[in-house]
Write a protein that holds these residues in place. Structure first.
Motif, PDB file in Angstrom:
ATOM      1  N   TRP A 159     -73.806 -34.227 -21.895  1.00 25.02           N
ATOM      2  CA  TRP A 159     -74.735 -33.791 -22.816  1.00 25.02           C
ATOM      3  C   TRP A 159     -74.986 -34.709 -24.138  1.00 25.02           C
ATOM      4  N   VAL A 214     -77.014 -37.778 -22.903  1.00 30.51           N
ATOM      5  CA  VAL A 214     -78.356 -37.451 -22.934  1.00 30.51           C
ATOM      6  C   VAL A 214     -78.956 -37.499 -24.406  1.00 30.51           C
ATOM      7  N   CYS A 215     -78.255 -36.696 -25.149  1.00 33.27           N
ATOM      8  CA  CYS A 215     -78.749 -36.602 -26.503  1.00 33.27           C
ATOM      9  C   CYS A 215     -78.881 -37.909 -27.304  1.00 33.27           C
ATOM     10  N   LEU A 225     -79.233 -41.065 -25.829  1.00 30.68           N
ATOM     11  CA  LEU A 225     -80.423 -41.612 -24.923  1.00 30.68           C
ATOM     12  C   LEU A 225     -81.536 -41.197 -25.633  1.00 30.68           C
ATOM     13  N   ILE A 226     -81.907 -39.884 -25.806  1.00 28.64           N
ATOM     14  CA  ILE A 226     -83.285 -39.239 -26.245  1.00 28.64           C
ATOM     15  C   ILE A 226     -83.402 -39.902 -27.660  1.00 28.64           C
ATOM     16  N   ILE A 227     -82.266 -39.820 -28.403  1.00 35.05           N
ATOM     17  CA  ILE A 227     -82.534 -40.085 -30.079  1.00 35.05           C
ATOM     18  C   ILE A 227     -82.708 -41.740 -29.974  1.00 35.05           C
ATOM     19  N   ILE A 231     -84.057 -43.910 -27.589  1.00 40.18           N
ATOM     20  CA  ILE A 231     -85.402 -43.868 -27.214  1.00 40.18           C
ATOM     21  C   ILE A 231     -86.227 -43.729 -28.313  1.00 40.18           C
ATOM     22  N   VAL A 232     -86.194 -42.503 -29.033  1.00 38.22           N
ATOM     23  CA  VAL A 232     -87.267 -42.199 -29.954  1.00 38.22           C
ATOM     24  C   VAL A 232     -86.819 -43.140 -31.059  1.00 38.22           C
ATOM     25  N   ARG A 272     -88.704 -46.605 -29.828  1.00 39.39           N
ATOM     26  CA  ARG A 272     -90.001 -46.656 -29.478  1.00 39.39           C
ATOM     27  C   ARG A 272     -90.738 -46.144 -30.806  1.00 39.39           C
TER      28      ARG A 272
END
Length: 183
Positions: free
Chosen positions: A27, A30-31, A33-35, A37-38, A41
């Motif tokens: 977890w 994943v968090c 990775l999301i952060i 990517i944000v 990008r």
């Protein structure tokens, strides 16, 4: 319940307290990775755009400052050139003023000399006229005195005007001849 506590304690004793549980790692990944990517990008392009704009503004200001410095240097050169021309022109004006002053003084001296010469000539003419008037007056008086004196010396009256005039003229001519001989 005691058994449950012992089981939990036994399970906990087998796990390393420095290593998190596998689900926490997943977890968290994943968090992350999301952060990431944000950030890559969305935030990074905006941050790069702001930094590029700031760099462009700084370069533009540097270019403007360089241009302003070039203009200031050109203005300084122009000012220096104009100042040199003004100093040269002021020197020319001073020199012209000196020449004009010398010319005015020379003209004034010439005018004064001419006026003095004119006054001298006028004075000489007046003196000569007064001398001539005095001579005529003196001749008349000397003639009258000479006739009276001659009449007293001769013992007769010289009332004849022609005769008296001839005696006076002869006396004055003798007097002038003796003056010229004395000189």
């Amino acid at each position: 319940m005691l058994n449950a506590l012992v089981v939990v304690a036994a399970e906990e004793s087998s796990n390393n307290p420095l290593l998190p549980a596998w689900y926490d790692i997943i977890w968290s990944g994943v968090c992350f990775l999301i952060i990431a990517i944000v950030v890559v990008r969305v935030a990074l392009p905006r941050l790069n755009k702001v930094l590029d704009e700031r760099a462009a503004a700084i370069e533009g200001n540097i270019a403007k400052a360089d241009e302003a410095q070039r203009q200031a240097e050109a203005a300084l050169e122009e000012y220096t050139k104009q100042l040199a021309e003004a100093r040269k022109e002021a020197g020319d004006i001073r020199e012209a003023a000196r020449e004009d002053g010398k010319r005015i003084v020379a003209d004034a001296k010439a005018a004064a000399a001419a006026e003095a010469e004119r006054l001298t000539a006028s004075a000489h003419a007046q003196i000569e006229a007064e001398r001539q008037a005095a001579l005529v007056s003196l001749r008349g008086e000397v003639g009258t005195l000479a006739v009276d004196l001659a009449g007293n010396v001769i013992g007769e009256s010289l009332s004849d005007d022609q005769r008296a005039a001839a005696v006076v003229e002869r006396f004055l001519a003798d007097l002038e001849a003796s003056e010229k001989a004395a000189k």
